[in-house]
Write a protein that holds these residues in place. Sequence first.
Motif, PDB file in Angstrom:
ATOM      1  N   ASN A 123      14.107   9.458 105.640  1.00 56.21           N
ATOM      2  CA  ASN A 123      14.083  10.493 106.677  1.00 56.21           C
ATOM      3  C   ASN A 123      14.330  11.885 106.121  1.00 56.21           C
ATOM      4  O   ASN A 123      13.800  12.861 106.641  1.00 56.21           O
ATOM      5  CB  ASN A 123      15.064  10.144 107.789  1.00 56.21           C
ATOM      6  CG  ASN A 123      14.496   9.022 108.642  1.00 56.21           C
ATOM      7  OD1 ASN A 123      13.441   9.169 109.230  1.00 56.21           O
ATOM      8  ND2 ASN A 123      15.157   7.884 108.637  1.00 56.21           N
ATOM      9  N   ARG A 160      11.028  13.169 105.113  1.00 52.84           N
ATOM     10  CA  ARG A 160      10.247  13.709 106.241  1.00 52.84           C
ATOM     11  C   ARG A 160      10.719  15.097 106.648  1.00 52.84           C
ATOM     12  O   ARG A 160       9.955  15.895 107.152  1.00 52.84           O
ATOM     13  CB  ARG A 160      10.395  12.808 107.468  1.00 52.84           C
ATOM     14  CG  ARG A 160       9.673  11.537 107.310  1.00 52.84           C
ATOM     15  CD  ARG A 160       9.392  10.861 108.648  1.00 52.84           C
ATOM     16  NE  ARG A 160       8.976   9.518 108.339  1.00 52.84           N
ATOM     17  CZ  ARG A 160       9.713   8.440 108.519  1.00 52.84           C
ATOM     18  NH1 ARG A 160      10.868   8.532 109.106  1.00 52.84           N
ATOM     19  NH2 ARG A 160       9.284   7.260 108.139  1.00 52.84           N
ATOM     20  N   LYS A 161      12.003  15.372 106.477  1.00 51.35           N
ATOM     21  CA  LYS A 161      12.568  16.638 106.961  1.00 51.35           C
ATOM     22  C   LYS A 161      12.552  17.748 105.910  1.00 51.35           C
ATOM     23  O   LYS A 161      13.075  18.835 106.138  1.00 51.35           O
ATOM     24  CB  LYS A 161      14.014  16.404 107.440  1.00 51.35           C
ATOM     25  CG  LYS A 161      14.074  15.859 108.849  1.00 51.35           C
ATOM     26  CD  LYS A 161      13.594  16.906 109.843  1.00 51.35           C
ATOM     27  CE  LYS A 161      13.163  16.293 111.155  1.00 51.35           C
ATOM     28  NZ  LYS A 161      12.308  17.171 111.950  1.00 51.35           N
ATOM     29  N   PRO A 172      17.776   8.793 112.990  1.00 48.87           N
ATOM     30  CA  PRO A 172      16.811   9.888 112.783  1.00 48.87           C
ATOM     31  C   PRO A 172      16.213  10.390 114.088  1.00 48.87           C
ATOM     32  O   PRO A 172      15.711  11.508 114.136  1.00 48.87           O
ATOM     33  CB  PRO A 172      15.753   9.274 111.868  1.00 48.87           C
ATOM     34  CG  PRO A 172      15.974   7.819 111.908  1.00 48.87           C
ATOM     35  CD  PRO A 172      17.391   7.572 112.276  1.00 48.87           C
ATOM     36  N   GLU A 173      16.272   9.585 115.154  1.00 47.29           N
ATOM     37  CA  GLU A 173      15.737  10.086 116.438  1.00 47.29           C
ATOM     38  C   GLU A 173      16.533  11.299 116.916  1.00 47.29           C
ATOM     39  O   GLU A 173      16.034  12.116 117.668  1.00 47.29           O
ATOM     40  CB  GLU A 173      15.668   8.971 117.495  1.00 47.29           C
ATOM     41  CG  GLU A 173      16.947   8.249 117.860  1.00 47.29           C
ATOM     42  CD  GLU A 173      17.411   7.193 116.831  1.00 47.29           C
ATOM     43  OE1 GLU A 173      16.785   7.028 115.763  1.00 47.29           O
ATOM     44  OE2 GLU A 173      18.435   6.539 117.124  1.00 47.29           O
ATOM     45  N   TRP A 180      17.293  13.656 114.943  1.00 49.26           N
ATOM     46  CA  TRP A 180      16.902  14.800 114.115  1.00 49.26           C
ATOM     47  C   TRP A 180      15.529  15.352 114.453  1.00 49.26           C
ATOM     48  O   TRP A 180      15.079  16.308 113.843  1.00 49.26           O
ATOM     49  CB  TRP A 180      16.800  14.485 112.641  1.00 49.26           C
ATOM     50  CG  TRP A 180      17.706  13.527 111.988  1.00 49.26           C
ATOM     51  CD1 TRP A 180      18.773  12.865 112.527  1.00 49.26           C
ATOM     52  CD2 TRP A 180      17.635  13.115 110.625  1.00 49.26           C
ATOM     53  NE1 TRP A 180      19.343  12.084 111.579  1.00 49.26           N
ATOM     54  CE2 TRP A 180      18.664  12.221 110.399  1.00 49.26           C
ATOM     55  CE3 TRP A 180      16.780  13.443 109.580  1.00 49.26           C
ATOM     56  CZ2 TRP A 180      18.892  11.621 109.179  1.00 49.26           C
ATOM     57  CZ3 TRP A 180      16.998  12.850 108.352  1.00 49.26           C
ATOM     58  CH2 TRP A 180      18.046  11.942 108.156  1.00 49.26           C
ATOM     59  N   THR A 181      14.814  14.702 115.378  1.00 47.22           N
ATOM     60  CA  THR A 181      13.405  15.054 115.551  1.00 47.22           C
ATOM     61  C   THR A 181      13.223  16.535 115.872  1.00 47.22           C
ATOM     62  O   THR A 181      12.243  17.136 115.470  1.00 47.22           O
ATOM     63  CB  THR A 181      12.735  14.200 116.658  1.00 47.22           C
ATOM     64  OG1 THR A 181      13.667  14.134 117.737  1.00 47.22           O
ATOM     65  CG2 THR A 181      12.383  12.834 116.169  1.00 47.22           C
TER      66      THR A 181
END
Length: 290
Positions: free
Chosen positions: A242, A245-246, A210-211, A213-214
């Motif tokens: 994740n 979150r997105k 996920p880092e 995708w930030t």
Amino acid sequence: MTLTSDRNAVTLQPEEFRLLRDFISGYCGLYFEESSAYFLERRLQNRLEQKQLTNFLDYYYLLLYGQEREEELGKVVDVLTTNETYFFREPNQLKTFCEEIAPELLQKKKNRRLRIWSAGCSTGEEAYTLAMLALEHRDLQDWDVEIFATDISQRVLQTARKGVYGKSSFRSTDPYYEGRYFHKLDSNRSQVDDSVKKLVNFGHLNLLQPEQWTILALFDIIFCRNVMIYFNLESKKKMVENFHRKLEEGGFLLLGHAESLMNISTSFSLRHFRHDMVYQKPHSVAPGIS
Ligand SMILES: C[S@@+](CC[C@H](N)C(=O)[O-])C[C@H]1O[C@@H](n2cnc3c(N)ncnc32)[C@H](O)[C@@H]1O
């Protein structure tokens, strides 16, 4: 050394299998049961040959610490992933998207912008299907529709960007779409039209990292179909958390028909539409109440 004399191929030992299996699962989610050890052995044997290695333990260390580790991990992904896909897959879900989800979002959103993510897009048929549906959708004509399509495999992304497809990709396509949005290259292959291509941006992304995708802005809809069936529970949970979150509040998560969030997440509500059931990220405050 564990070279077998008959095939001159290296054998995967049980301990090596477990090391590789856990490493691969942690890296990209793909999980192999003990019963699939032979599959893993067969698929990776060629990589050992290319690297002139005589046992799988050395290959494991190469993936862990080797200078060429990033490149080799790409090769591992290419030989292990299942990339089966085709245009207009799971039509009831697509109907739900066009007839119920899109109209609901269109009513709610003020910025006339719809952001869709095809996560695990393989060779691009899913993303181009969504683009064709958006082009055909009367209510979306003056909307800014952005489709972001990602996969962990560079090999499939190359095909997706080219947009050239053989007959099997069209097995579920109405001839109307084939005639309107594709150009015949020869008797077997057709190329997707630029009007469709223009709506889709392809990117390389690992759903278990996920880092990476930030930088992505929030999405209204995430399609992640037929990806997590190959993952174990831990990886499924990580990915879905994740996705949550997105997504915008009220945004939708569409999974493949063999997939559900049972035992994976309680953060989504299940919406029953006319043709399908779909997960939705709840609003933190009910819409209309401020
Ligand atoms: C079976 S295809 C599904 C294609 C399309 N979504 C559909 O339903 O037709 C699964 C895709 O997920 C991709 N995939 C698997 N693990 C992934 C990961 N960790 N990150 C990103 N993509 C992944 C594979 O490379 C493969 O192309």
